[in-house]
Motif scaffolding. Structure first.
Motif, PDB file in Angstrom:
ATOM      1  N   ILE A  90      30.873  71.555  12.472  1.00  0.00           N
ATOM      2  CA  ILE A  90      30.654  70.609  13.548  1.00  0.00           C
ATOM      3  C   ILE A  90      29.228  70.079  13.471  1.00  0.00           C
ATOM      4  CG2 ILE A  90      30.586  70.333  16.050  1.00  0.00           C
ATOM      5  CD1 ILE A  90      32.684  72.492  16.266  1.00  0.00           C
ATOM      6  N   TYR A  91      29.095  68.751  13.584  1.00  0.00           N
ATOM      7  CA  TYR A  91      27.780  68.124  13.498  1.00  0.00           C
ATOM      8  C   TYR A  91      26.956  68.479  14.724  1.00  0.00           C
ATOM      9  CZ  TYR A  91      24.148  64.609  13.817  1.00  0.00           C
ATOM     10  OH  TYR A  91      22.936  63.981  13.957  1.00  0.00           O
ATOM     11  N   SER A  92      25.661  68.698  14.508  1.00  0.00           N
ATOM     12  CA  SER A  92      24.736  68.903  15.623  1.00  0.00           C
ATOM     13  C   SER A  92      23.467  68.109  15.344  1.00  0.00           C
ATOM     14  CB  SER A  92      24.409  70.385  15.806  1.00  0.00           C
ATOM     15  OG  SER A  92      23.782  70.914  14.647  1.00  0.00           O
ATOM     16  N   ILE A  93      22.809  67.707  16.415  1.00  0.00           N
ATOM     17  CA  ILE A  93      21.582  66.920  16.265  1.00  0.00           C
ATOM     18  C   ILE A  93      20.523  67.726  15.521  1.00  0.00           C
ATOM     19  CG2 ILE A  93      19.702  65.809  17.533  1.00  0.00           C
ATOM     20  CD1 ILE A  93      21.735  65.215  19.766  1.00  0.00           C
ATOM     21  N   ILE A  94      20.376  68.981  15.890  1.00  0.00           N
ATOM     22  CA  ILE A  94      19.451  69.877  15.196  1.00  0.00           C
ATOM     23  C   ILE A  94      20.236  70.674  14.177  1.00  0.00           C
ATOM     24  CG2 ILE A  94      17.856  71.817  15.480  1.00  0.00           C
ATOM     25  CD1 ILE A  94      17.400  70.795  18.353  1.00  0.00           C
ATOM     26  N   GLN A  95      19.792  70.658  12.945  1.00  0.00           N
ATOM     27  CA  GLN A  95      20.522  71.311  11.862  1.00  0.00           C
ATOM     28  C   GLN A  95      20.215  72.816  11.802  1.00  0.00           C
ATOM     29  OE1 GLN A  95      22.867  69.539   9.848  1.00  0.00           O
ATOM     30  NE2 GLN A  95      22.446  68.247  11.623  1.00  0.00           N
ATOM     31  N   PRO A  96      21.136  73.587  11.210  1.00  0.00           N
ATOM     32  CA  PRO A  96      20.944  75.044  11.137  1.00  0.00           C
ATOM     33  C   PRO A  96      19.666  75.473  10.428  1.00  0.00           C
ATOM     34  CG  PRO A  96      23.216  74.481  10.633  1.00  0.00           C
ATOM     35  CD  PRO A  96      22.456  73.185  10.714  1.00  0.00           C
ATOM     36  N   ASP A  97      19.156  74.636   9.501  1.00  0.00           N
ATOM     37  CA  ASP A  97      17.949  75.017   8.757  1.00  0.00           C
ATOM     38  C   ASP A  97      16.665  74.454   9.367  1.00  0.00           C
ATOM     39  OD1 ASP A  97      18.461  72.393   8.145  1.00  0.00           O
ATOM     40  OD2 ASP A  97      18.269  72.618   5.971  1.00  0.00           O
ATOM     41  N   ASP A  98      16.762  73.847  10.552  1.00  0.00           N
ATOM     42  CA  ASP A  98      15.556  73.398  11.271  1.00  0.00           C
ATOM     43  C   ASP A  98      14.938  74.608  11.987  1.00  0.00           C
ATOM     44  OD1 ASP A  98      15.719  70.743  10.485  1.00  0.00           O
ATOM     45  OD2 ASP A  98      17.028  70.198  12.157  1.00  0.00           O
ATOM     46  N   THR A  99      14.360  75.482  11.197  1.00  0.00           N
ATOM     47  CA  THR A  99      13.958  76.795  11.691  1.00  0.00           C
ATOM     48  C   THR A  99      12.998  76.734  12.871  1.00  0.00           C
ATOM     49  OG1 THR A  99      14.264  77.718   9.480  1.00  0.00           O
ATOM     50  CG2 THR A  99      12.943  79.004  11.036  1.00  0.00           C
ATOM     51  N   TRP A 100      11.896  75.992  12.721  1.00  0.00           N
ATOM     52  CA  TRP A 100      10.889  75.984  13.774  1.00  0.00           C
ATOM     53  C   TRP A 100      11.406  75.326  15.048  1.00  0.00           C
ATOM     54  CZ3 TRP A 100       6.927  78.913  14.483  1.00  0.00           C
ATOM     55  CH2 TRP A 100       6.270  79.495  13.392  1.00  0.00           C
ATOM     56  N   ILE A 101      12.211  74.287  14.906  1.00  0.00           N
ATOM     57  CA  ILE A 101      12.750  73.623  16.098  1.00  0.00           C
ATOM     58  C   ILE A 101      13.700  74.557  16.844  1.00  0.00           C
ATOM     59  CG2 ILE A 101      14.169  71.705  16.933  1.00  0.00           C
ATOM     60  CD1 ILE A 101      13.093  70.026  14.669  1.00  0.00           C
ATOM     61  N   LEU A 102      14.534  75.285  16.109  1.00  0.00           N
ATOM     62  CA  LEU A 102      15.457  76.220  16.748  1.00  0.00           C
ATOM     63  C   LEU A 102      14.706  77.375  17.415  1.00  0.00           C
ATOM     64  CD1 LEU A 102      18.428  76.381  14.218  1.00  0.00           C
ATOM     65  CD2 LEU A 102      18.453  75.460  16.536  1.00  0.00           C
ATOM     66  N   TRP A 103      13.668  77.870  16.735  1.00  0.00           N
ATOM     67  CA  TRP A 103      12.869  78.930  17.356  1.00  0.00           C
ATOM     68  C   TRP A 103      12.183  78.409  18.619  1.00  0.00           C
ATOM     69  CZ3 TRP A 103      13.042  83.855  17.418  1.00  0.00           C
ATOM     70  CH2 TRP A 103      13.453  84.590  16.301  1.00  0.00           C
ATOM     71  N   ALA A 104      11.732  77.168  18.576  1.00  0.00           N
ATOM     72  CA  ALA A 104      11.098  76.573  19.758  1.00  0.00           C
ATOM     73  C   ALA A 104      12.082  76.501  20.917  1.00  0.00           C
ATOM     74  CB  ALA A 104      10.565  75.183  19.422  1.00  0.00           C
ATOM     75  N   ILE A 105      13.333  76.153  20.609  1.00  0.00           N
ATOM     76  CA  ILE A 105      14.353  76.067  21.660  1.00  0.00           C
ATOM     77  C   ILE A 105      14.680  77.453  22.199  1.00  0.00           C
ATOM     78  CG2 ILE A 105      16.794  75.538  22.088  1.00  0.00           C
ATOM     79  CD1 ILE A 105      16.469  73.145  20.209  1.00  0.00           C
ATOM     80  N   LEU A 106      14.876  78.436  21.306  1.00  0.00           N
ATOM     81  CA  LEU A 106      15.209  79.786  21.746  1.00  0.00           C
ATOM     82  C   LEU A 106      14.096  80.389  22.609  1.00  0.00           C
ATOM     83  CD1 LEU A 106      16.798  81.400  18.540  1.00  0.00           C
ATOM     84  CD2 LEU A 106      17.952  80.241  20.431  1.00  0.00           C
ATOM     85  N   ALA A 107      12.880  80.382  22.050  1.00  0.00           N
ATOM     86  CA  ALA A 107      11.752  80.984  22.765  1.00  0.00           C
ATOM     87  C   ALA A 107      11.371  80.158  23.994  1.00  0.00           C
ATOM     88  CB  ALA A 107      10.551  81.118  21.826  1.00  0.00           C
ATOM     89  N   GLY A 108      11.455  78.828  23.842  1.00  0.00           N
ATOM     90  CA  GLY A 108      11.093  77.947  24.947  1.00  0.00           C
ATOM     91  C   GLY A 108      12.064  78.032  26.108  1.00  0.00           C
ATOM     92  N   TRP A 109      13.365  78.047  25.817  1.00  0.00           N
ATOM     93  CA  TRP A 109      14.345  78.117  26.894  1.00  0.00           C
ATOM     94  C   TRP A 109      14.333  79.498  27.562  1.00  0.00           C
ATOM     95  CZ3 TRP A 109      16.222  75.107  30.201  1.00  0.00           C
ATOM     96  CH2 TRP A 109      17.325  75.457  30.975  1.00  0.00           C
ATOM     97  N   ALA A 110      14.062  80.546  26.800  1.00  0.00           N
ATOM     98  CA  ALA A 110      13.897  81.875  27.402  1.00  0.00           C
ATOM     99  C   ALA A 110      12.739  81.851  28.392  1.00  0.00           C
ATOM    100  CB  ALA A 110      13.653  82.928  26.319  1.00  0.00           C
ATOM    101  N   ALA A 111      11.641  81.197  28.009  1.00  0.00           N
ATOM    102  CA  ALA A 111      10.488  81.094  28.902  1.00  0.00           C
ATOM    103  C   ALA A 111      10.813  80.263  30.134  1.00  0.00           C
ATOM    104  CB  ALA A 111       9.305  80.484  28.149  1.00  0.00           C
ATOM    105  N   VAL A 112      11.524  79.158  29.929  1.00  0.00           N
ATOM    106  CA  VAL A 112      11.917  78.311  31.057  1.00  0.00           C
ATOM    107  C   VAL A 112      12.815  79.079  32.025  1.00  0.00           C
ATOM    108  CG1 VAL A 112      13.305  76.296  31.706  1.00  0.00           C
ATOM    109  CG2 VAL A 112      11.651  76.121  29.844  1.00  0.00           C
ATOM    110  N   SER A 113      13.732  79.871  31.488  1.00  0.00           N
ATOM    111  CA  SER A 113      14.646  80.649  32.328  1.00  0.00           C
ATOM    112  C   SER A 113      13.876  81.636  33.199  1.00  0.00           C
ATOM    113  CB  SER A 113      15.655  81.403  31.447  1.00  0.00           C
ATOM    114  OG  SER A 113      16.412  80.516  30.656  1.00  0.00           O
ATOM    115  N   ILE A 114      12.893  82.305  32.604  1.00  0.00           N
ATOM    116  CA  ILE A 114      12.071  83.251  33.365  1.00  0.00           C
ATOM    117  C   ILE A 114      11.245  82.509  34.411  1.00  0.00           C
ATOM    118  CG2 ILE A 114      10.137  84.868  33.188  1.00  0.00           C
ATOM    119  CD1 ILE A 114      11.244  85.622  30.398  1.00  0.00           C
TER     120      ILE A 114
END
Length: 405
Positions: free
Chosen positions: A2-26
């Protein structure tokens, strides 16, 4: 794929989303009362599910694998730094008993659900192992059991989808229960009574609980450094036992069990951590910040497990798995409330113990904080971390037993 805007190998962007959204949730949990009521863990899960359903982020990526392989193992010892068994019993013995009663409901639910649905859900023995670990401990136990029993990725994804949906619904139910007059009349509610006498129920207390603490560079260094050492030593010991104790289809049941106990990374990790914390309590009690670091790492994991499978996979697998986990949760809830009433536990103790079973100590503590049951926050965190230990053993036992039927 399935196509996604952010690709699986966009490592830093995905880490930014994971770590960033965890911070936003807190942040949201501690800033707004509505977020505190549903907890940051649920916000992390739902946010990731929305991003994945909108095809903003991929449903699979090496980044997610890194979280499972490194972030989760590191979070376990950090969260267990307060898991001194003697301290848990002395300070939280009553709540621990209620938690163990709920754990019986989890195990009973897994067994009943397995025999009802084993002929129509492929790999149900593995699912039962994952969910038994998860519904006694938490997400870290889910990860441990899925890795231990080498559960296929599509089954893990479908189970995560069903589990996330059910957890969100169940947490909302648990949040609603204290407001219902039926439960207020049938159960003792000492903590709610005390809170209502002196506290505004609309206050957001997450911020006051997770307030600024005195944490030095030494604390951070000792917390993280000790966690790395414990993980490395535990995994190496487990590897040695795994090589020494034979296992497989042609090996007798006892050896397979011994290999499963001593050769499992996560069982060894929880056991070693529990032993060193109990043997050297002063060292670990003097380290500030470990709970905060471990909780943040778990929030990153919440984001990862909130990423759902593809829609066709959900339609194919998740509905039946949802029925299975509903059976487990329903029986956990039934046994918790029946035995809780029988043994005269308070409504708050029953709710938090069941919450800790199904969602882990983080969500249970978050609920206690949001409800203003401040005296139960510490004990439920201690008891919930005990669930990390028990969950791995129970999940392993259920998985090995059901796979041999």
């Amino acid at each position: 794929m399935i196509y996604s805007i952010i690709q699986p190998d966009d490592t830093w962007i995905l880490w930014a989303i994971l770590a960033g959204w965890a911070a936003v949730s807190i942040y949201l949990e501690q800033k707004y009362s509505w977020a505190s009521k549903i907890s940051g863990a649920i916000i992390a899960l739902i946010g990731a599910m929305i991003l994945a359903n909108l095809n903003v982020i991929p449903t699979a990526s090496p980044v997610y694998d890194t979280v499972w392989s490194y972030v989760v193992p590191l979070s376990i010892p950090l969260l267990l730094f307060r898991s001194n068994i003697l301290k848990i019993w002395n300070e939280s013995g009553r709540l621990l008993v209620m938690f163990l009663l709920g754990s019986i409901g989890t195990v009973a639910g897994a067994i009943i659900g397995f025999f009802l649905l084993k002929d129509i859900i492929p790999g149900l023995d593995k699912i039962a192992a994952m969910m038994t670990g998860s519904y006694i401990g938490g997400g870290v136990n889910f990860a441990a059991m899925s890795a231990k029993f080498e559960v296929p990725g599509e089954i893990v994804s479908a189970t995560v989808v069903a589990d996330n949906l059910l957890m969100a619904i169940y947490f909302l139910v648990l949040i609603l229960i204290p407001t219902l007059s039926f439960f207020r009349k049938k159960y003792n509610t000492p903590y709610m009574d005390e809170m209502e006498r002196g506290t505004n129920s609309n206050d957001n207390m997450a911020s006051s609980y997770w307030n600024r603490k005195e944490v030095s560079l030494k604390d951070v260094a000792l917390a993280v450094g000790t966690a790395f050492v414990i993980v490395a030593v535990s995994f190496k010991i487990a590897e040695v036992f795994d090589n020494l104790i034979p296992s497989g289809e042609n090996v007798n049941f006892l050896l397979n069990v011994l290999n499963g106990i001593f050769g499992d990374n996560y069982l060894m990790l929880t056991t070693i951590t529990m032993l060193v914390v109990t043997l050297f309590p002063r060292y670990f009690d003097n380290i500030n910040g470990a709970q905060e670091i471990g909780t943040y790492l778990i929030y990153i994991f919440f984001v990862v497990i909130g990423v759902p499978a593809s829609l066709p996979l959900i339609i194919q697998h998740a509905p039946l798995i949802l029925v299975f986990v509903m059976i487990m949760v329903a029986i956990n809830m039934l046994i918790s409330f029946v035995l809780g009433k029988l043994f005269k536990f308070s409504l708050e103790e029953i709710i938090l113990s069941s919450n800790a079973n199904i969602g882990g100590p983080t969500t249970a503590a978050a609920m206690a904080i949001s409800k203003g049951w401040s005296k139960l926050v510490g004990p439920i965190l201690l008891v919930g971390t005990m669930g990390y230990i028990i969950g791995n053993y129970a999940g392993t036992a259920i998985g090995i037993w059901l796979s041999n039927l």
